[in-house]
Design a protein around this motif. Structure first.
Motif, PDB file in Angstrom:
ATOM      1  N   GLY A  47      -1.638 -18.898  -3.403  1.00 54.21           N
ATOM      2  CA  GLY A  47      -0.631 -17.494  -2.889  1.00 54.21           C
ATOM      3  C   GLY A  47      -1.502 -16.721  -1.221  1.00 54.21           C
ATOM      4  N   GLY A  48      -2.807 -17.398  -1.020  1.00 51.81           N
ATOM      5  CA  GLY A  48      -2.882 -17.167   0.402  1.00 51.81           C
ATOM      6  C   GLY A  48      -3.872 -16.175   0.838  1.00 51.81           C
ATOM      7  N   CYS A  49      -4.126 -15.036  -0.514  1.00 49.89           N
ATOM      8  CA  CYS A  49      -4.401 -13.508  -0.554  1.00 49.89           C
ATOM      9  C   CYS A  49      -6.061 -14.101   0.167  1.00 49.89           C
ATOM     10  N   ASN A  50      -6.614 -14.639  -0.428  1.00 50.71           N
ATOM     11  CA  ASN A  50      -7.892 -15.057   1.342  1.00 50.71           C
ATOM     12  C   ASN A  50      -8.003 -14.834   2.312  1.00 50.71           C
ATOM     13  N   ASP A  51      -6.470 -15.932   2.583  1.00 49.22           N
ATOM     14  CA  ASP A  51      -6.230 -15.987   4.158  1.00 49.22           C
ATOM     15  C   ASP A  51      -6.373 -14.096   4.561  1.00 49.22           C
ATOM     16  N   CYS A  52      -6.291 -13.634   4.246  1.00 53.18           N
ATOM     17  CA  CYS A  52      -6.113 -11.722   5.042  1.00 53.18           C
ATOM     18  C   CYS A  52      -7.209 -11.262   4.767  1.00 53.18           C
ATOM     19  N   HIS A  53      -7.905 -11.239   2.603  1.00 53.95           N
ATOM     20  CA  HIS A  53      -8.127  -9.999   2.128  1.00 53.95           C
ATOM     21  C   HIS A  53      -9.658 -10.613   2.115  1.00 53.95           C
ATOM     22  N   THR A  54      -9.473 -11.726   2.712  1.00 58.93           N
ATOM     23  CA  THR A  54     -11.691 -12.376   2.731  1.00 58.93           C
ATOM     24  C   THR A  54     -12.020 -13.028   3.876  1.00 58.93           C
ATOM     25  N   THR A  83      -2.367   0.086  13.000  1.00 64.76           N
ATOM     26  CA  THR A  83      -3.116  -1.007  12.480  1.00 64.76           C
ATOM     27  C   THR A  83      -2.913  -1.141  11.325  1.00 64.76           C
ATOM     28  N   THR A  84      -2.955  -2.204  10.168  1.00 65.48           N
ATOM     29  CA  THR A  84      -3.394  -2.305   9.156  1.00 65.48           C
ATOM     30  C   THR A  84      -4.418  -3.169   8.945  1.00 65.48           C
ATOM     31  N   TYR A  85      -5.236  -2.811   8.427  1.00 63.23           N
ATOM     32  CA  TYR A  85      -6.631  -3.751   7.506  1.00 63.23           C
ATOM     33  C   TYR A  85      -6.256  -4.244   5.841  1.00 63.23           C
ATOM     34  N   PRO A  86      -6.163  -5.467   5.403  1.00 58.87           N
ATOM     35  CA  PRO A  86      -6.539  -6.011   4.368  1.00 58.87           C
ATOM     36  C   PRO A  86      -7.651  -5.102   3.302  1.00 58.87           C
ATOM     37  N   SER A  87      -6.644  -4.790   2.387  1.00 55.04           N
ATOM     38  CA  SER A  87      -8.018  -3.724   1.711  1.00 55.04           C
ATOM     39  C   SER A  87      -8.854  -4.764   0.361  1.00 55.04           C
ATOM     40  N   ASN A  88      -9.905  -3.907  -0.061  1.00 57.24           N
ATOM     41  CA  ASN A  88     -10.404  -4.449  -0.708  1.00 57.24           C
ATOM     42  C   ASN A  88      -9.660  -4.161  -2.047  1.00 57.24           C
ATOM     43  N   LEU A  91     -12.201  -3.881  -5.513  1.00 59.10           N
ATOM     44  CA  LEU A  91     -12.455  -2.267  -5.720  1.00 59.10           C
ATOM     45  C   LEU A  91     -11.111  -2.043  -5.937  1.00 59.10           C
ATOM     46  N   PHE A  92     -10.029  -2.302  -5.224  1.00 54.54           N
ATOM     47  CA  PHE A  92      -8.534  -1.732  -5.718  1.00 54.54           C
ATOM     48  C   PHE A  92      -8.055  -2.041  -7.172  1.00 54.54           C
ATOM     49  N   MET A  93      -8.874  -2.910  -8.068  1.00 48.75           N
ATOM     50  CA  MET A  93      -8.094  -3.089  -9.729  1.00 48.75           C
ATOM     51  C   MET A  93      -9.142  -3.267 -10.034  1.00 48.75           C
ATOM     52  N   GLU A 109       5.104  -2.143  -2.066  1.00 46.67           N
ATOM     53  CA  GLU A 109       5.560  -1.856  -0.387  1.00 46.67           C
ATOM     54  C   GLU A 109       4.608  -1.497   0.469  1.00 46.67           C
ATOM     55  N   THR A 110       4.358  -2.193   1.412  1.00 49.89           N
ATOM     56  CA  THR A 110       3.492  -2.035   2.332  1.00 49.89           C
ATOM     57  C   THR A 110       3.926  -2.900   3.975  1.00 49.89           C
ATOM     58  N   ARG A 111       3.142  -1.758   4.511  1.00 46.58           N
ATOM     59  CA  ARG A 111       3.151  -2.459   6.116  1.00 46.58           C
ATOM     60  C   ARG A 111       2.981  -3.588   6.200  1.00 46.58           C
ATOM     61  N   PRO A 112       4.101  -4.005   7.387  1.00 46.00           N
ATOM     62  CA  PRO A 112       2.847  -5.690   7.855  1.00 46.00           C
ATOM     63  C   PRO A 112       1.500  -5.720   7.923  1.00 46.00           C
ATOM     64  N   PRO A 113       0.508  -6.883   7.803  1.00 47.86           N
ATOM     65  CA  PRO A 113       1.278  -8.236   8.062  1.00 47.86           C
ATOM     66  C   PRO A 113       1.198  -8.879   6.180  1.00 47.86           C
ATOM     67  N   MET A 114       0.845  -7.932   5.362  1.00 45.00           N
ATOM     68  CA  MET A 114       1.108  -7.773   3.844  1.00 45.00           C
ATOM     69  C   MET A 114       2.429  -8.322   3.665  1.00 45.00           C
ATOM     70  N   PRO A 115       2.704  -9.507   2.676  1.00 45.89           N
ATOM     71  CA  PRO A 115       3.924 -10.574   2.160  1.00 45.89           C
ATOM     72  C   PRO A 115       3.936  -9.746   1.001  1.00 45.89           C
ATOM     73  N   TRP A 116       4.266  -8.811   0.708  1.00 42.37           N
ATOM     74  CA  TRP A 116       4.753  -7.773  -0.513  1.00 42.37           C
ATOM     75  C   TRP A 116       5.609  -8.063  -1.436  1.00 42.37           C
ATOM     76  N   THR A 118       6.880 -10.641  -1.369  1.00 41.24           N
ATOM     77  CA  THR A 118       6.266 -12.168  -2.265  1.00 41.24           C
ATOM     78  C   THR A 118       5.769 -12.122  -3.618  1.00 41.24           C
ATOM     79  N   LEU A 119       4.708 -11.170  -3.790  1.00 41.35           N
ATOM     80  CA  LEU A 119       3.736 -10.299  -4.734  1.00 41.35           C
ATOM     81  C   LEU A 119       4.763  -9.970  -5.406  1.00 41.35           C
ATOM     82  N   GLN A 120       5.906  -9.278  -5.177  1.00 36.62           N
ATOM     83  CA  GLN A 120       6.931  -8.844  -6.258  1.00 36.62           C
ATOM     84  C   GLN A 120       7.925  -9.620  -7.570  1.00 36.62           C
TER      85      GLN A 120
HETATM   86  C1  HEC Z   1      -1.098 -12.015   5.374  1.00 35.41           C
HETATM   87  C2  HEC Z   1      -2.097 -11.309   5.207  1.00 35.41           C
HETATM   88  C3  HEC Z   1      -1.841 -10.649   4.118  1.00 35.41           C
HETATM   89  C4  HEC Z   1      -2.070 -12.078   3.375  1.00 35.41           C
HETATM   90  C5  HEC Z   1      -1.446 -13.194   2.638  1.00 35.41           C
HETATM   91  C6  HEC Z   1      -1.642 -11.063   1.939  1.00 35.41           C
HETATM   92  N1  HEC Z   1      -2.170  -9.687   2.398  1.00 35.41           N
HETATM   93 FE1  HEC Z   1      -2.197  -8.003   0.759  1.00 35.41          FE
HETATM   94  N2  HEC Z   1      -2.678  -6.734   2.460  1.00 35.41           N
HETATM   95  C7  HEC Z   1      -2.777  -7.054   3.665  1.00 35.41           C
HETATM   96  C8  HEC Z   1      -2.961  -6.195   4.505  1.00 35.41           C
HETATM   97  C9  HEC Z   1      -2.886  -6.315   6.434  1.00 35.41           C
HETATM   98  C10 HEC Z   1      -2.511  -4.700   3.452  1.00 35.41           C
HETATM   99  C11 HEC Z   1      -3.007  -3.486   3.715  1.00 35.41           C
HETATM  100  C12 HEC Z   1      -1.147  -2.652   4.586  1.00 35.41           C
HETATM  101  C13 HEC Z   1      -1.076  -1.638   4.970  1.00 35.41           C
HETATM  102  O1  HEC Z   1      -2.126  -0.448   5.306  1.00 35.41           O
HETATM  103  O2  HEC Z   1      -0.031  -0.584   5.053  1.00 35.41           O
HETATM  104  C14 HEC Z   1      -2.459  -5.112   2.225  1.00 35.41           C
HETATM  105  C15 HEC Z   1      -2.429  -4.745   0.955  1.00 35.41           C
HETATM  106  C16 HEC Z   1      -2.372  -5.264  -0.173  1.00 35.41           C
HETATM  107  C17 HEC Z   1      -1.836  -4.249  -1.620  1.00 35.41           C
HETATM  108  C18 HEC Z   1      -2.151  -2.801  -1.627  1.00 35.41           C
HETATM  109  C19 HEC Z   1      -3.462  -2.740  -1.424  1.00 35.41           C
HETATM  110  C20 HEC Z   1      -3.778  -0.799  -0.917  1.00 35.41           C
HETATM  111  O3  HEC Z   1      -4.809  -0.398  -0.924  1.00 35.41           O
HETATM  112  O4  HEC Z   1      -3.008  -0.280  -1.646  1.00 35.41           O
HETATM  113  C21 HEC Z   1      -2.351  -5.482  -2.226  1.00 35.41           C
HETATM  114  C22 HEC Z   1      -2.004  -4.828  -3.864  1.00 35.41           C
HETATM  115  C23 HEC Z   1      -2.198  -6.518  -1.870  1.00 35.41           C
HETATM  116  N3  HEC Z   1      -2.240  -6.280  -0.561  1.00 35.41           N
HETATM  117  C24 HEC Z   1      -2.580  -7.561  -2.387  1.00 35.41           C
HETATM  118  C25 HEC Z   1      -2.448  -9.378  -2.070  1.00 35.41           C
HETATM  119  C26 HEC Z   1      -2.210  -9.762  -2.893  1.00 35.41           C
HETATM  120  C27 HEC Z   1      -2.300 -10.299  -4.692  1.00 35.41           C
HETATM  121  C28 HEC Z   1      -2.026 -11.702  -1.627  1.00 35.41           C
HETATM  122  C29 HEC Z   1      -1.529 -13.128  -2.271  1.00 35.41           C
HETATM  123  C30 HEC Z   1      -0.722 -13.070  -3.257  1.00 35.41           C
HETATM  124  C31 HEC Z   1      -2.030 -10.566  -0.455  1.00 35.41           C
HETATM  125  N4  HEC Z   1      -2.802  -9.541  -0.705  1.00 35.41           N
HETATM  126  C32 HEC Z   1      -2.048 -11.244   0.710  1.00 35.41           C
HETATM  127  C33 HEC Z   1      -3.240  -8.371   4.182  1.00 35.41           C
HETATM  128  C34 HEC Z   1      -2.553  -9.395   3.218  1.00 35.41           C
END
Ligand code: HEC
Length: 162
Positions: A47-54, A83-88, A91-93, A109-116, A118-120
């Motif tokens: 799912g690529g979660c590590n690509d941004c969140h790690t 400017t957005t930062y991939p969340s921890n 801690l979130f879960m 629904e978040t700001r870019p580049p989180m693929p929300w 896809t998650l949905q």
């Molecule tokens: C391209 C980079 C990218 C990828 C890939 C990505 N994320 Fe994210 N994610 C982010 C960023 C940046 C934010 C913060 C967005 C914001 O601040 O609006 C975020 C936010 C989130 C949030 C909201 C957390 C909060 O603090 O409200 C969740 C949940 C989440 N991501 C889960 C995932 C999961 C699960 C995956 C894998 C399926 C994933 N993300 C893949 C970049 C990414």
């Protein structure tokens, strides 16, 4: 019937080191042997979660120890949205029940580049597996830096889009 020349087995006869090893292996084995946790690990990877969140995951070709996975990143993503930062996510879960996570992910629904979007689309089963995997890792790390609005210049490092 016990053979006279064989002493019955007692845990107390294990050396302290062997006993400690046995105890330390128990939780890890329990987590690894759960098919749902395994599925969650698989989905997290593909799912690529590590690509941004790690932190450092892509530059290291994925060779980041699992204990550090999904602890968020200080690498900012700057674009017209600010400017957005991939969340921890560890801690979130930790603050959510499994049910809360599934509901939240389905409506996220978040700001870019989180693929929300896809998650949905993930099934409840996939989302539950991801939850179980992340919870099996436990909470770790510190919260990611706070979001900055477009008129604020973030500190380095950040990625400028476009
Ligand atoms: C391209 C980079 C990218 C990828 C890939 C990505 N994320 Fe994210 N994610 C982010 C960023 C940046 C934010 C913060 C967005 C914001 O601040 O609006 C975020 C936010 C989130 C949030 C909201 C957390 C909060 O603090 O409200 C969740 C949940 C989440 N991501 C889960 C995932 C999961 C699960 C995956 C894998 C399926 C994933 N993300 C893949 C970049 C990414």
């Amino acid at each position: 019937m016990t053979e006279p020349h064989r002493k019955p087995f007692r845990a107390g006869r294990l050396g302290p080191a062997a006993a400690a090893l046995l105890v330390s292996l128990l939780p890890a084995t329990a987590a690894a042997s759960s098919p749902e946790v395994e599925r969650g690990r698989y989905l997290t990877i593909i799912g690529g979660c590590n690509d941004c969140h790690t932190a450092g995951y892509a530059p290291a070709a994925g060779k980041v120890p699992e204990k550090d996975w999904l602890t968020g990143d200080v690498l900012g993503w700057r674009g017209p949205w600010g400017t957005t930062y991939p969340s921890n996510l560890r801690l979130f879960m930790a603050k959510l029940s499994e049910k809360e996570w599934v509901t939240l992910a389905k409506h996220l629904e978040t700001r870019p580049p989180m693929p929300w979007f896809t998650l949905q689309k993930m099934t409840d089963g996939d989302l539950r597996a991801i939850y179980k995997f992340v919870r099996s890792l436990g909470p770790a790390g510190s919260p990611a830096p706070a979001y900055l609005p477009p008129d604020k210049t973030p500190p380095q490092p950040y990625i400028q889009v476009p």
